[in-house]
Design a protein around this motif. Structure first.
Motif, PDB file in Angstrom:
ATOM      1  N   GLY A   1     -23.834 -20.060 -87.645  1.00 24.01           N
ATOM      2  CA  GLY A   1     -23.131 -19.680 -89.009  1.00 24.01           C
ATOM      3  C   GLY A   1     -22.272 -18.456 -88.802  1.00 24.01           C
ATOM      4  O   GLY A   1     -22.862 -17.599 -88.240  1.00 24.01           O
ATOM      5  N   ILE A   2     -21.214 -18.525 -89.506  1.00 26.34           N
ATOM      6  CA  ILE A   2     -20.363 -17.199 -89.427  1.00 26.34           C
ATOM      7  C   ILE A   2     -20.209 -16.642 -90.702  1.00 26.34           C
ATOM      8  O   ILE A   2     -19.708 -17.772 -91.850  1.00 26.34           O
ATOM      9  CB  ILE A   2     -19.182 -17.239 -88.594  1.00 26.34           C
TER      10      ILE A   2
ATOM     11  N   ARG B   1     -17.522 -23.637 -81.391  1.00 29.47           N
ATOM     12  CA  ARG B   1     -16.972 -24.559 -82.456  1.00 29.47           C
ATOM     13  C   ARG B   1     -17.149 -23.542 -83.827  1.00 29.47           C
ATOM     14  O   ARG B   1     -15.973 -23.543 -84.596  1.00 29.47           O
ATOM     15  CB  ARG B   1     -17.979 -25.839 -82.713  1.00 29.47           C
ATOM     16  N   ALA B   2     -18.144 -23.003 -84.122  1.00 33.38           N
ATOM     17  CA  ALA B   2     -18.081 -22.008 -85.255  1.00 33.38           C
ATOM     18  C   ALA B   2     -17.115 -20.975 -85.106  1.00 33.38           C
ATOM     19  O   ALA B   2     -16.400 -20.717 -86.163  1.00 33.38           O
ATOM     20  CB  ALA B   2     -19.621 -21.307 -85.194  1.00 33.38           C
ATOM     21  N   LEU B   3     -17.009 -20.368 -84.129  1.00 36.33           N
ATOM     22  CA  LEU B   3     -15.848 -19.457 -84.033  1.00 36.33           C
ATOM     23  C   LEU B   3     -14.420 -19.978 -84.147  1.00 36.33           C
ATOM     24  O   LEU B   3     -13.854 -19.466 -84.885  1.00 36.33           O
ATOM     25  CB  LEU B   3     -15.822 -18.835 -82.661  1.00 36.33           C
ATOM     26  N   ASP B   4     -14.155 -21.077 -83.697  1.00 38.81           N
ATOM     27  CA  ASP B   4     -12.862 -21.794 -83.735  1.00 38.81           C
ATOM     28  C   ASP B   4     -12.724 -22.035 -85.303  1.00 38.81           C
ATOM     29  O   ASP B   4     -11.557 -21.848 -85.709  1.00 38.81           O
ATOM     30  CB  ASP B   4     -13.030 -23.272 -83.029  1.00 38.81           C
ATOM     31  N   ILE B   5     -13.751 -22.706 -86.013  1.00 35.13           N
ATOM     32  CA  ILE B   5     -13.576 -23.108 -87.351  1.00 35.13           C
ATOM     33  C   ILE B   5     -13.463 -21.869 -88.223  1.00 35.13           C
ATOM     34  O   ILE B   5     -12.656 -21.767 -89.231  1.00 35.13           O
ATOM     35  CB  ILE B   5     -14.903 -23.898 -87.702  1.00 35.13           C
ATOM     36  N   ALA B   6     -14.113 -20.807 -87.836  1.00 31.89           N
ATOM     37  CA  ALA B   6     -14.072 -19.596 -88.679  1.00 31.89           C
ATOM     38  C   ALA B   6     -12.677 -18.670 -88.372  1.00 31.89           C
ATOM     39  O   ALA B   6     -12.352 -18.041 -89.329  1.00 31.89           O
ATOM     40  CB  ALA B   6     -15.351 -18.764 -88.308  1.00 31.89           C
ATOM     41  N   GLY B   7     -12.093 -19.074 -87.361  1.00 32.97           N
ATOM     42  CA  GLY B   7     -11.054 -18.542 -86.961  1.00 32.97           C
ATOM     43  C   GLY B   7     -11.160 -17.006 -86.418  1.00 32.97           C
ATOM     44  O   GLY B   7     -10.604 -16.062 -86.955  1.00 32.97           O
ATOM     45  N   VAL B   8     -12.342 -16.855 -86.040  1.00 33.84           N
ATOM     46  CA  VAL B   8     -12.793 -15.491 -85.694  1.00 33.84           C
ATOM     47  C   VAL B   8     -12.862 -15.436 -84.042  1.00 33.84           C
ATOM     48  O   VAL B   8     -13.364 -16.289 -83.470  1.00 33.84           O
ATOM     49  CB  VAL B   8     -14.266 -15.320 -86.137  1.00 33.84           C
ATOM     50  N   LYS B   9     -12.433 -14.206 -83.584  1.00 38.65           N
ATOM     51  CA  LYS B   9     -12.720 -13.892 -82.209  1.00 38.65           C
ATOM     52  C   LYS B   9     -13.782 -13.283 -82.053  1.00 38.65           C
ATOM     53  O   LYS B   9     -14.304 -12.343 -83.021  1.00 38.65           O
ATOM     54  CB  LYS B   9     -11.384 -13.083 -81.719  1.00 38.65           C
TER      55      LYS B   9
ATOM     56  N   GLY C   1     -27.270 -22.274 -89.582  1.00 36.87           N
ATOM     57  CA  GLY C   1     -27.021 -20.842 -88.804  1.00 36.87           C
ATOM     58  C   GLY C   1     -26.607 -20.047 -89.888  1.00 36.87           C
ATOM     59  O   GLY C   1     -26.739 -18.822 -89.721  1.00 36.87           O
ATOM     60  N   ALA C   2     -26.013 -20.679 -91.077  1.00 39.19           N
ATOM     61  CA  ALA C   2     -25.687 -19.843 -91.987  1.00 39.19           C
ATOM     62  C   ALA C   2     -26.589 -19.044 -92.781  1.00 39.19           C
ATOM     63  O   ALA C   2     -26.369 -17.749 -93.059  1.00 39.19           O
ATOM     64  CB  ALA C   2     -24.799 -20.517 -93.122  1.00 39.19           C
ATOM     65  N   MET C   3     -27.783 -19.284 -92.897  1.00 35.25           N
ATOM     66  CA  MET C   3     -28.801 -18.898 -93.665  1.00 35.25           C
ATOM     67  C   MET C   3     -29.141 -17.644 -92.555  1.00 35.25           C
ATOM     68  O   MET C   3     -29.560 -16.409 -93.190  1.00 35.25           O
ATOM     69  CB  MET C   3     -29.921 -19.542 -93.872  1.00 35.25           C
ATOM     70  N   VAL C   4     -29.132 -17.630 -91.590  1.00 33.06           N
ATOM     71  CA  VAL C   4     -29.391 -16.368 -90.598  1.00 33.06           C
ATOM     72  C   VAL C   4     -28.409 -15.488 -90.614  1.00 33.06           C
ATOM     73  O   VAL C   4     -28.764 -14.193 -90.662  1.00 33.06           O
ATOM     74  CB  VAL C   4     -29.645 -16.975 -89.150  1.00 33.06           C
TER      75      VAL C   4
END
Ligand code: KG4
Ligand code: ZN
Length: 354
Positions: free
Chosen positions: A24-25, A73-81, A319-322
């Motif tokens: 999660g991010i 995948r999480a980085l991609d979806i979040a649009g985060v580098k 992962g979001a909870m962590v």
């Protein structure tokens, strides 16, 4: 200047304590709100189904295979580098030792590669913290009912970054474990909780008077026991089968579910009232149960207690909870974990961070 210094903190969280590889991010703003940017899960649940329970070795191997693709995948979806990430949080315990090890090793590698702090966090604390993603900051002392496949506890939470006081817990099976075992004896697939929830909708919750564990006058008021209930359901079903009578699966499921959620909600409200706390938060996989959510709402309304329950997808492991708990630890100025941090499969709630 980093985002953290500007007051905006991006945290990536990794969860591998059981059979879900969760990444999660979140972005935590200075006002304490936590925005969920990505919540990706790769589950090995189908690989365990034929064994009727999670096989630790199978789970560890599946985490290993899923880890890097799930992070990407999480980085991609979040649009985060990677350079946008301010901290990496990871479940350090409690959970399956081998499964935890895979997540922890990956989190250490990302923390070193991205040159950001690492926060080893408590899985149970994370189940509580995830609600802030949906319902905002915890504004006051809260009574938490944590119900999952491994735990059933009543907790007093004053701050997400501080040790959590345990008021009571199960003395035998966890609530989720009882759901899974009863589902199995009713011939429903693993994990059984969601199936009991579904089947029970067509059943009568008052059809069979199953026992309510630890509700006698001399019993521990905040502890739970579900193994007697599970045995009572088994005996009831076996007696029908011996007599060659069809088992009314929907009625058994509904009556069993009612016995569990009746005790969970009654004890949670009693603990809140006794402690002078007017907010109840329910977390963990069993918090996804529709009857538990409905009965808790009715009883909280009657008692003048505010109820907070995250949406079902945030109740089961993710992962979001962590990431959410990690972001609160960063904001509270809690020191990061050491890079030689070990896993702790029996991590107590007196430690929210490791
Ligand atoms: O929190 P979780 O995903 O993993 C652990 O940390 O244990 O909880 C998993 C448990 C399983 O026992 C599963 O059957 C139960 O949560 N569960 C449910 C429901 N959804 C998941 N139990 C009852 N009703 C549901 N809808
Ligand atoms: Zn869990």
């Amino acid at each position: 200047m980093s985002r953290a210094a500007l007051g905006d903190t991006v945290v990536l969280g990794i969860e591998t304590s059981c059979d879900e590889t969760g990444v999660g991010i979140v972005r935590r703003r200075q006002d304490g709100t936590v925005e969920l940017l990505a919540d990706e899960i790769a589950s090995s649940v189908d690989e365990h189904a034929r064994f009727g329970g999670v096989v630790p070795e199978v789970a560890s191997r599946a985490h290993l295979e899923a880890m890097v693709p799930t992070v990407r995948r999480a980085l991609d979806i979040a649009g985060v580098k990677p350079s946008d990430v301010d901290a990496v949080a990871v479940t350090a315990g409690p959970g399956l030792a081998g499964a935890l090890l895979v997540g922890l090793a990956a989190a250490k590698a990302y923390a070193v590669a991205w040159d950001v702090p690492l926060y080893g966090v408590n899985h149970l604390g994370a189940h509580v913290a995830v609600d802030t993603v949906e319902h905002g900051p915890l504004d006051r002392p809260t009574l938490a009912l944590l119900v999952s496949g491994g735990h059933s506890s009543l907790l007093e939470v004053t701050s997400l970054a501080a040790p959590i006081r345990t008021l009571g817990a199960t003395i035998d099976d966890a609530a989720g474990e009882a759901f899974d075992k009863v589902a199995r004896l009713l011939g429903l697939p693993f994990p059984g909780g969601p199936h009991i929830d579904r089947v029970a909708r067509d059943g009568d919750p008052a059809a069979i008077a199953f026992p309510r564990g630890l509700t006698g006058p001399r019993d521990a008021i905040y502890d739970f026991s579900f193994s007697g209930l599970k045995t009572a359901v088994a005996r009831w079903v076996e007696a029908r089968q011996r007599d060659g009578v069809d088992v009314p699966v929907a009625d058994v499921a509904a009556s069993f579910q009612e016995a569990v959620v009746d005790v969970l909600t009654a004890k949670a409200i009693r603990a809140a009232t006794d402690s002078g706390i007017d907010q109840l938060l329910i977390g963990g996989g069993v918090a996804a149960n529709s009857r538990l959510r409905a009965l808790a709402q009715t009883r909280c309304d009657n008692a003048g207690i505010t109820l907070r329950v995250p949406r079902p997808k945030l109740c089961t492991d993710n992962g979001a909870m962590v990431a959410a708990l990690g972001s609160h630890l960063v904001a509270a100025g809690v020191a990061p974990s050491r890079l030689d941090l070990p896993t702790d499969s029996a991590m107590p709630l007196t430690r929210v961070t490791a």
